[in-house]
Structures are given as C-alpha cells and as structure tokens.
Design an enzyme around this catalytic site. Structure first.
Site, PDB file in Angstrom:
ATOM      1  N   GLU A  55       0.819  -1.212   0.000  1.00  0.00           N
ATOM      2  CA  GLU A  55       0.000   0.000   0.000  1.00  0.00           C
ATOM      3  C   GLU A  55       0.853   1.262   0.000  1.00  0.00           C
ATOM      4  O   GLU A  55       0.535   2.240  -0.669  1.00  0.00           O
ATOM      5  CB  GLU A  55      -0.959   0.004   1.198  1.00  0.00           C
ATOM      6  CG  GLU A  55      -2.103  -0.986   1.085  1.00  0.00           C
ATOM      7  CD  GLU A  55      -3.009  -0.725  -0.109  1.00  0.00           C
ATOM      8  OE1 GLU A  55      -3.026   0.406  -0.629  1.00  0.00           O
ATOM      9  OE2 GLU A  55      -3.698  -1.668  -0.530  1.00  0.00           O
ATOM     10  N   TYR A 138      -6.239   7.093   3.756  1.00  0.00           N
ATOM     11  CA  TYR A 138      -6.430   5.996   2.808  1.00  0.00           C
ATOM     12  C   TYR A 138      -5.727   4.720   3.266  1.00  0.00           C
ATOM     13  O   TYR A 138      -6.329   3.635   3.342  1.00  0.00           O
ATOM     14  CB  TYR A 138      -5.936   6.366   1.401  1.00  0.00           C
ATOM     15  CG  TYR A 138      -5.760   5.118   0.587  1.00  0.00           C
ATOM     16  CD1 TYR A 138      -6.862   4.465   0.060  1.00  0.00           C
ATOM     17  CD2 TYR A 138      -4.501   4.513   0.448  1.00  0.00           C
ATOM     18  CE1 TYR A 138      -6.732   3.259  -0.611  1.00  0.00           C
ATOM     19  CE2 TYR A 138      -4.357   3.316  -0.228  1.00  0.00           C
ATOM     20  CZ  TYR A 138      -5.472   2.690  -0.752  1.00  0.00           C
ATOM     21  OH  TYR A 138      -5.335   1.501  -1.388  1.00  0.00           O
ATOM     22  N   ASP A 156      -9.603   6.058  -2.387  1.00  0.00           N
ATOM     23  CA  ASP A 156      -8.453   6.506  -3.168  1.00  0.00           C
ATOM     24  C   ASP A 156      -8.989   7.145  -4.456  1.00  0.00           C
ATOM     25  O   ASP A 156     -10.184   7.371  -4.586  1.00  0.00           O
ATOM     26  CB  ASP A 156      -7.523   5.334  -3.486  1.00  0.00           C
ATOM     27  CG  ASP A 156      -8.128   4.443  -4.542  1.00  0.00           C
ATOM     28  OD1 ASP A 156      -9.370   4.300  -4.548  1.00  0.00           O
ATOM     29  OD2 ASP A 156      -7.391   3.908  -5.380  1.00  0.00           O
TER      30      ASP A 156
END
Length: 355
Positions: A55, A138, A156
């Site tokens: 991520e 996020y 996102d």
DNA sequence: TAAGCGTGGTG
DNA sequence: TCACCAAGCTT
C-alpha cells in the site's frame, strides 16, 4: 436525483447501496486481478506486512512500477522486524527510482515503530494504523480492511472516480471529497470490506477508467447515474490546475581515479535523503558554476529536462577531473548503477558518462 | 488549507 | 508529442 434519495431507494425497490456492493463483489469473485501482495477473493487475508508494504509503494504509483520493487523488498526484508533493522542508506538506495522519497523515510520510521512499540505486530485497528508514520486516511483504512477484515471506508482516486460517477456528483474536486466519502461510506458493506475495497480499485483501474470507461461491461451500470448520461467520463469534475514553472540547475560530475564524487542530499525536501550528484540550488534563471564542489576545468556534457510534480527542471551537466573536493564520497563509476541514484541523477550520470 | 513531493505509463 | 495522472501523506 440526490445521492441520499438514490441510496435510500424508492418504496418497493431493493436498496441501491446493497445492490452495488453485491454486484461488485460478485464481479470481483470472477475478475479479481492476481497481484503479488493480494490474497484471492474469499480467502484469508495476507500478512499485514505485505499489505502495508504494497500500500505504501502504491501511493500515487502504478501497479506495474511497484511489482519489481515489492518483490525485491520482500526478498531482502521478509518481515517488518528485518526491515526495521535495515540501514537507512540501504533502504533509500533500494527505493531509488520509485519516487516520493518521503515514503521511504516514513517506511523505515514505521517499521521501527512497529518493532519497538508494538512487538513487531501491526495495530489491527484503523485508528492504531493511522497513528503510524506514512499511514494517512487511505492507507490506514486499506490495511485495516484488507489485512484485518475491518469495515473501513477506503477512498483513493479510483474510489473517488467510481463513486462520483455512480452518483453523478457534479461538484468539482477537491470540494466534493466530503460528499464522495459519505457516498462511499453508504455503499461499503459490513462483510468483505477488504474485498470490496480492492474490487472498487480493480473496477476503477480496468473498467471505470479516467478516459473511455468501459460502461458496456461494467457490473455497476444498472445503478450508475453517469452511465445514463451522454458523457460518463466527465465525472469527477476537477478544478483547473496551475501552470508548471521551469527551474534551472547544474549537476557536477567530478572524476578521480575511476570514481565519481557523490553526496547525500539533506534529509527533507526534494529527493531528500537520497544519494546524488552535487548541485547548486535550483533557481528561476540559469545558474553559473559558482556552486561547484571543487575548482576545476568544468566542461559541458549536455543538458536534460526532468519534470517533477510541481515544476520542470532544466539541468546542465558539467564534468571535470580532480580530487580536491572536501565533502562527499568517491563512488566507483563502474558500479554507478548500485549507487541508488534517483532517476534525475541517473539520467545526469548517463549524460556525463556519454560525454 | 494548499503546497510540496517523483516517476513512468498512456491516449 | 505531451498533458494528464496513478492504491496519498505531510506540514
């Protein structure tokens, strides 16, 4: 029709929010992308370390660019404890070329915080994750959902686009963010929140694309307000962006005994913490040789233009021989590829070596 | 809040 | 070609 009225549905209709989640998950069960950091739909979640690492790498970065870096990092540092024990210079060099180098600095800070303060285990709540370096709204939501199965609202750029189209939100970004987030919250299911988040991103990446969305094969088309319009791609509406200024700089390639002088850039700011060629400050006008690291017979090797997020840099590359520099390290030129230079300086080095 | 922060892919 | 933009965060 307003977002709320559509989500609430009319009397006698199935709730649209539940239908969207069900349709999307059914599509994901068949069409999920196989990615190195991902577990197949409906299977136990992957190691939180892998989820977190991927991520962070994926922040503002394409899947294709991340894949080789993810494999290299996982190979070299298989656990968060191993990463926490890495040398700063080794990690920064391994990140070279991926961009947004504050991520690499935060990655190391986060790994060390997890190792030192959390016994080597990532917090399993969104709030706990959000407190770690480099994890914003996020990423904290994504890791909570994907690695720990928590219901979290993961927003996102893909989700923004999909949601703005589902509900034809005409307010421009970034003002529309609260409304988009509220709508994303309404359609996020309690179960399979991680699959739902990844499904939204796969849909945004492969079908609900920025340009030329493939509405004809979209599983959400029956519930999409934008698909019913003449131009679905006009959502989300974005504010006009500012023009990019041009800055100028000089990079110095100083050779001595088959080695070149490299420096470590200051910890923060552009390319912060990265190994680099010496440069002067980047200014609005073309500079002179005043900031050279040594007195020498500097010769021009060429110039390049490198476009950053908020300005373009025209870089003059000059070369010389000499050993009188005081700061920096002498790096063997035949091993320059291992120096971990960010792309700007890798390009400058190529120019200098070709001169 | 808005600006600062990289790079490579893409239409 | 080149303008746009991608699984954003920090200050």
């Amino acid at each position: 029709m307003s977002v709320d009225s559509r989500l609430g549905g009319r009397p006698g209709e199935a709730p649209i929010a539940a239908s969207i989640a069900a349709d999307l998950l059914a599509w994901y069960d068949v069409h999920a992308r196989a990615l190195p950091w991902r577990a197949p739909p409906g299977t136990p979640p992957p190691d939180p370390y892998r989820v977190w690492l991927s991520e962070v790498m994926l922040q503002q970065t394409t899947v294709a660019a991340v894949k080789p870096y993810f494999r290299a990092f996982l190979d070299r540092w298989p656990t968060v404890e191993a990463l926490a024990a890495a040398e700063d210079a080794d990690l920064m060099a391994a990140w070279a070329g991926l961009g947004y180098y504050a991520r690499a600095r935060n990655l190391l800070a986060c790994a060390r915080a997890v190792a030192r303060d959390h016994g080597g285990r990532f917090p399993d709540t969104e709030a706990g994750l959000r407190a770690l370096p480099g994890l914003g709204a996020y990423t904290a939501a994504a890791v909570a959902a994907i690695a720990f199965g928590r219901r979290a609202v993961v927003v996102d750029a893909n989700v923004e686009r999909v949601v703005a189209r589902l509900f034809a939100i005409a307010e421009p970004l970034p003002a529309a963010r609260p409304a988009i987030r509220a709508a994303a919250d309404r359609i996020t299911p309690e179960a399979r929140a991680g699959d739902f988040a990844q499904a939204m991103m796969d849909l945004g990446s492969g079908i609900c694309t920025t340009r030329n969305p493939a509405c004809a094969i979209c599983p959400l088309r029956p519930n999409c307000a934008a698909a019913a319009t003449a131009d679905p791609a006009r959502f989300p509406v974005k504010a006009a962006k500012k023009p990019k200024p041009v800055r100028h700089g000089t990079a110095f390639w100083l050779e001595h005994n088959g080695a070149v002088l490299l420096v470590r850039r200051q910890p923060k700011g552009m390319l912060g913490g990265m190994r680099a060629l010496p440069t002067g400050p980047w200014a609005d006008t073309p500079p002179a040789l005043a900031d050279a690291p040594a007195e020498a017979d500097w010769r021009p090797a060429g110039r390049l233009t490198h476009v950053f997020t908020h300005f373009a840099l025209e870089l003059e590359v000059v070369v010389a021989s000499g050993s009188s520099a005081v700061d920096g390290e002498w790096w063997p030129i035949d091993r320059i590829a291992d120096a971990g230079l960010p792309t700007l300086f890798a390009r400058a080095a190529a120019l200098a070596m070709a001169a």
